[in-house]
Design a protein around this motif. Structure first.
Motif, mmCIF file in Angstrom:
data_model
loop_
_atom_site.group_PDB
_atom_site.id
_atom_site.type_symbol
_atom_site.label_atom_id
_atom_site.label_comp_id
_atom_site.label_asym_id
_atom_site.label_seq_id
_atom_site.Cartn_x
_atom_site.Cartn_y
_atom_site.Cartn_z
ATOM 1 N N SER A 125 38.211 37.776 44.305
ATOM 2 C CA SER A 125 39.286 38.751 44.212
ATOM 3 C C SER A 125 39.112 39.784 45.317
ATOM 4 C CB SER A 125 39.267 39.435 42.845
ATOM 5 O OG SER A 125 40.196 40.492 42.800
ATOM 6 N N PRO A 126 40.190 40.190 45.950
ATOM 7 C CA PRO A 126 40.090 41.237 46.982
ATOM 8 C C PRO A 126 39.843 42.610 46.383
ATOM 9 C CG PRO A 126 42.378 40.615 46.638
ATOM 10 C CD PRO A 126 41.567 39.681 45.818
ATOM 11 N N GLN A 127 39.863 42.693 45.058
ATOM 12 C CA GLN A 127 39.717 43.987 44.403
ATOM 13 C C GLN A 127 38.252 44.234 44.043
ATOM 14 O OE1 GLN A 127 42.299 43.146 41.166
ATOM 15 N NE2 GLN A 127 44.149 43.909 42.197
ATOM 16 N N ALA A 128 37.928 45.499 43.894
ATOM 17 C CA ALA A 128 36.585 45.889 43.492
ATOM 18 C C ALA A 128 36.365 45.485 42.030
ATOM 19 C CB ALA A 128 36.404 47.393 43.659
ATOM 20 N N PRO A 129 35.100 45.396 41.577
ATOM 21 C CA PRO A 129 34.819 44.984 40.190
ATOM 22 C C PRO A 129 35.540 45.828 39.151
ATOM 23 C CG PRO A 129 32.819 44.879 41.479
ATOM 24 C CD PRO A 129 33.856 45.493 42.382
ATOM 25 N N ARG A 634 34.821 31.651 22.812
ATOM 26 C CA ARG A 634 34.069 32.716 23.485
ATOM 27 C C ARG A 634 34.236 32.552 24.998
ATOM 28 N NH1 ARG A 634 30.427 35.869 20.641
ATOM 29 N NH2 ARG A 634 30.098 35.228 18.452
ATOM 30 N N ILE A 635 34.422 33.685 25.673
ATOM 31 C CA ILE A 635 34.570 33.704 27.138
ATOM 32 C C ILE A 635 33.629 34.769 27.707
ATOM 33 C CG2 ILE A 635 36.130 34.207 29.074
ATOM 34 C CD1 ILE A 635 38.432 33.211 27.376
ATOM 35 N N TRP A 636 32.934 34.384 28.767
ATOM 36 C CA TRP A 636 32.124 35.349 29.519
ATOM 37 C C TRP A 636 32.639 35.395 30.959
ATOM 38 C CZ3 TRP A 636 29.971 31.895 26.097
ATOM 39 C CH2 TRP A 636 29.259 32.436 25.022
ATOM 40 N N VAL A 637 32.794 36.591 31.457
ATOM 41 C CA VAL A 637 33.223 36.778 32.854
ATOM 42 C C VAL A 637 32.195 37.682 33.543
ATOM 43 C CG1 VAL A 637 35.038 37.561 34.406
ATOM 44 C CG2 VAL A 637 35.649 36.529 32.191
ATOM 45 N N TRP A 638 31.594 37.145 34.591
ATOM 46 C CA TRP A 638 30.567 37.882 35.353
ATOM 47 C C TRP A 638 31.200 38.300 36.685
ATOM 48 C CZ3 TRP A 638 26.366 40.515 34.949
ATOM 49 C CH2 TRP A 638 25.448 40.661 35.985
ATOM 50 N N ILE A 639 31.341 39.646 36.878
ATOM 51 C CA ILE A 639 32.013 40.193 38.057
ATOM 52 C C ILE A 639 30.959 40.868 38.924
ATOM 53 C CG2 ILE A 639 33.877 41.672 38.885
ATOM 54 C CD1 ILE A 639 35.089 41.568 36.074
ATOM 55 N N THR A 640 30.815 40.365 40.132
ATOM 56 C CA THR A 640 29.842 40.951 41.074
ATOM 57 C C THR A 640 30.574 41.350 42.353
ATOM 58 O OG1 THR A 640 29.325 38.751 41.939
ATOM 59 C CG2 THR A 640 27.925 39.590 40.167
ATOM 60 N N PRO A 641 30.149 42.470 42.978
ATOM 61 C CA PRO A 641 30.801 42.877 44.236
ATOM 62 C C PRO A 641 30.432 41.915 45.364
ATOM 63 C CG PRO A 641 28.954 44.323 43.729
ATOM 64 C CD PRO A 641 29.102 43.414 42.563
ATOM 65 N N GLU A 642 31.393 41.649 46.211
ATOM 66 C CA GLU A 642 31.163 40.783 47.376
ATOM 67 C C GLU A 642 32.042 41.300 48.508
ATOM 68 O OE1 GLU A 642 30.385 36.225 47.480
ATOM 69 O OE2 GLU A 642 32.551 36.518 47.760
ATOM 70 N N GLY A 643 31.406 41.979 49.481
ATOM 71 C CA GLY A 643 32.164 42.594 50.566
ATOM 72 C C GLY A 643 33.048 43.696 50.014
ATOM 73 N N ASP A 644 34.330 43.649 50.414
ATOM 74 C CA ASP A 644 35.289 44.636 49.901
ATOM 75 C C ASP A 644 35.893 44.212 48.566
ATOM 76 O OD1 ASP A 644 34.868 46.179 52.136
ATOM 77 O OD2 ASP A 644 36.532 45.244 53.262
#
Length: 677
Positions: A125-129, A634-644
């Motif tokens: 995603s181009p968006q921040a976490p 059950r759903i798990w979503v792991w959001i990590t920053p990558e660049g911008d």
């Protein structure tokens, strides 16, 4: 110390065994096998019927396991108790875990572990976490997911779930087993048996009046659960029932009395009962309240926690007037006998050995007898349950053109001097069989047998009197000698043959008088019996014709054997006399009239387990619905920053990964990619 540890280890192992799934499944298998036995084998019948079915050896073996009343046997109740314990332990051990799992979001799953899931998806995603989370949250809420966010440095873990109530299905289903089993135990004979095993209650095995039953034979009025029977004749009242326990009974008082004012039975056109109705008066001694109520099949009386069902009908002590015809010797004359159903009468008979008494137990009166009169069939008295089945609907729609109401019949037992007892069933009115009016007289030695009938021809007055005169004449040696002489005189071709023929006829008629045709051929070789009977039968019939005419002339009546009706009657009489040795009775009872007293049979029950079972059924419905119609996701979503922007990893799982789950994951994967690209 080692001994203490050993005891603790044994206790832990025992709890582990009782709470294991294998043990519970084994118990359920035993219950299924017992249910098959209880369904296939008719329950609660008299012992003689089972002895006749299985034989004495197998009866004694099966009787140890009480398979005749499976659902109240000691081993079935023990299995039910173990099932309650096993399922309760399983519930206590697993319910806290399931509740914690329902409440937990499992948000501490490591992000790297999501790659091990089979159903996973990745996106960028181009968006921040933080902005990506704001975009993900509305989607979760719109699809019914509850979620929890865990911040792990700059990364974000989103744990979402829905359908957690699926776990309630397992809890409610197991609780239903416990509740239903407890309800079944409450409504079983267990409360009564515990009072016999642990208390001072002793079942009564002797015949006695209810008022004479000692306190040890009476159950308390506050007994929590019971199922008893009450037989109530018209006009009488009672405040207690009879509970069968093993080979004896216990008296069960109820908190009110029931008086039977009137009992009605309605019938179909075929004569089958269509309904039973008991008009009763209920009296409450505690409040003095009195009210009237109608009790019918499927419409019981419920009062003070006791339910009174219309079970069946019986005789309440009908008054009978009969004529007794002695069947021994030639000198006995008919005499009147009066009796009451359910009571015994002493009858004095005068035979060859002098006067002696026999006991006659009047066991039953059936006013309506609906029989299958199809050709080749003999009537059999119906068991009471068959009449009840007609009322409750299983036979109400049955159509059979051969069903006929053949009128009243009387059942009685005769106990002879040797103590031997036979049961008899005699019909009051003649029945037309094969075009001839005959009286049916049945006999059997036990309830496990069907009645064996002889057909006694009805005379011009629709009675058995003429046949009984012929039977007595046959037992008179002088008349037999005269009849044999008359036959020889009429049929011998010359004077030389006459004495030879007379001796042959005399021997045949004497043997016939002693034991019918079987007595004539008992010493004849098997291959010659048919030819001997071919000669003996017409000779006996002609000799009895002479005997019959002589007897009528002696009584001042005209001989009628030459008429067509008389010849037909005599032919049937010969057959009846030939079969009379198969009717082992010192006396024949013919029913003349009766004053019927009807009785209603009620089943009275206090069943506190009924509502418990209903609650268990509700739990079972909730449990099954939750397990099969609520899908755990059950759903798990792991959001990590990558660049911008952000890197997204998601995984989805369920307890049941079936085709529906795979399709739902595909929809989630497509929506997830559209959401962040």
């Amino acid at each position: 110390m080692n001994q203490t540890y050993s005891l603790r280890s044994f206790g832990a192992d025992l709890i582990e065994l009782l709470g294991s799934m294998r043990f519970a499944v084994s118990l359920l298998m035993f219950i299924c096998v017992a249910s098959i036995i209880g369904t296939v084998l008719q329950q609660n019948q008299v012992a003689n019927s089972y002895i006749d079915q299985f034989g004495p050896f197998w009866f004694q073996l099966f009787d140890q396991f009480a398979i005749w009343h499976v659902y109240n046997s000691w081993w079935f109740l023990l299995i039910m108790a173990f099932l309650v314990v096993s399922t309760s332990i399983c519930l206590m051990r697993n319910t806290p875990k399931m509740v914690r799992d329902m409440r937990s979001f499992r948000e501490y799953v490591r992000g790297s572990s999501l790659r091990a899931f089979h159903h996973r998806v990745e996106a960028q995603s181009p968006q921040a976490p933080a902005q990506a989370l704001q975009k993900l949250a509305p989607w979760m809420q719109s699809h019914g997911y509850r979620y929890k966010v865990r911040q792990d440095g700059e990364a974000i873990m989103v744990a979402a779930k829905k359908g957690s109530a699926n776990r309630l299905g397992y809890i409610f289903a197991h609780a239903a087993i416990v509740v239903i089993a407890v309800g079944g135990l409450l409504d079983s004979e267990l409360p009564v048996r515990l009072q016999v095993w642990l208390g001072d209650k002793q079942p009564i095995t002797q015949n006695m009046l209810i008022s004479e039953v000692p306190e040890t034979g009476r159950l308390p009025a506050v007994n929590p659960s019971f199922r008893a029977n009450m037989l109530l004749p018209e006009g009488s009242s009672s405040a207690s029932g009879i509970v069968a326990v093993g080979d004896g009974v216990l008296v069960q008082p109820i908190p009110f009395s029931i008086k039977l004012n009137k009992f009605e039975v309605e019938y179909y056109s075929t004569g089958m009962p269509s309904s039973f109705k008991s008009y009763v008066e209920v009296n409450d001694p505690d409040t003095g309240e009195s009210f009237e109520r109608l009790i019918e099949v499927n419409e019981p009386l419920r009062y003070k926690g006791v339910t009174v069902y219309q079970s069946s009908l019986d005789d309440g002590g009908s008054k009978l007037k009969l004529t007794a015809y002695p069947l021994e010797g030639a000198g006995g004359k008919p005499f009147p006998v009066e009796g009451t159903v359910g009571q015994s009468s002493q009858v004095t008979l005068s035979g060859q050995g002098g006067a002696h008494d026999v006991t006659v137990d009047m066991s039953g009166l059936r006013v309506i007898n609906v029989e299958n009169m199809a050709p080749g069939t003999e009537p059999q008295p119906k068991a009471m349950i068959d009449h009840v089945a007609a009322v409750t609907g299983s036979a109400a729609g049955a159509s059979n053109e051969h069903l006929r109401n053949v009128g009243p019949s009387v059942q009685y037992r005769v106990i002879g001097r040797d103590g031997q007892a036979y049961e008899y069933n005699n019909y009051m009115l003649p029945i037309v069989l094969d075009g001839h009016a005959v009286f049916l007289a049945g006999v059997r030695q036990s309830e496990a047998e069907n009645y064996r009938y002889i057909r006694i021809p009805a005379d011009a007055n629709s009675s058995v009197a003429e046949f009984m005169h012929l039977r007595a004449a046959l037992q008179d040696p002088s008349l037999r000698e005269q009849a044999a002489s008359s036959f020889a005189q009429a049929n011998a071709s010359n004077d030389t043959q006459r004495p030879l023929l007379q001796r042959a006829v005399q021997g045949a008629i004497d043997a016939f008088a002693r034991g019918g045709f079987n007595a004539i051929i008992e010493r004849v070789p098997e291959n010659e019996r048919e030819s001997v009977l071919g000669f003996a039968v017409p000779m006996i019939q002609l000799t009895l014709t002479e005997l019959y005419d002589m007897d009528r002339e002696r009584r001042g009546l005209e001989a009628n054997s030459h008429t067509e009706e008389g010849a037909d009657w005599l032919r049937l009489a010969v057959l009846a006399l030939a079969n009379l040795p198969d009717y082992p009775a010192p006396v024949f009872m013919s029913l003349n009239s009766f004053d019927q007293v009807q009785a209603s049979v009620f089943q009275i029950a206090r069943s506190p387990g009924k509502n418990t079972v209903y609650l268990g059924c509700l739990f079972l419905v909730i449990g099954v619905f939750s397990m099969f119609y609520i899908r755990d996701r059950r759903i798990w979503v792991w959001i990590t920053p990558e660049g911008d922007g952000s890197r997204m990893q998601a995984a989805m799982t369920s307890q049941r990964r079936n085709l529906d789950f795979s399709q739902e994951f595909e929809r989630f994967r497509d929506a997830f990619r559209r959401l962040f690209t």
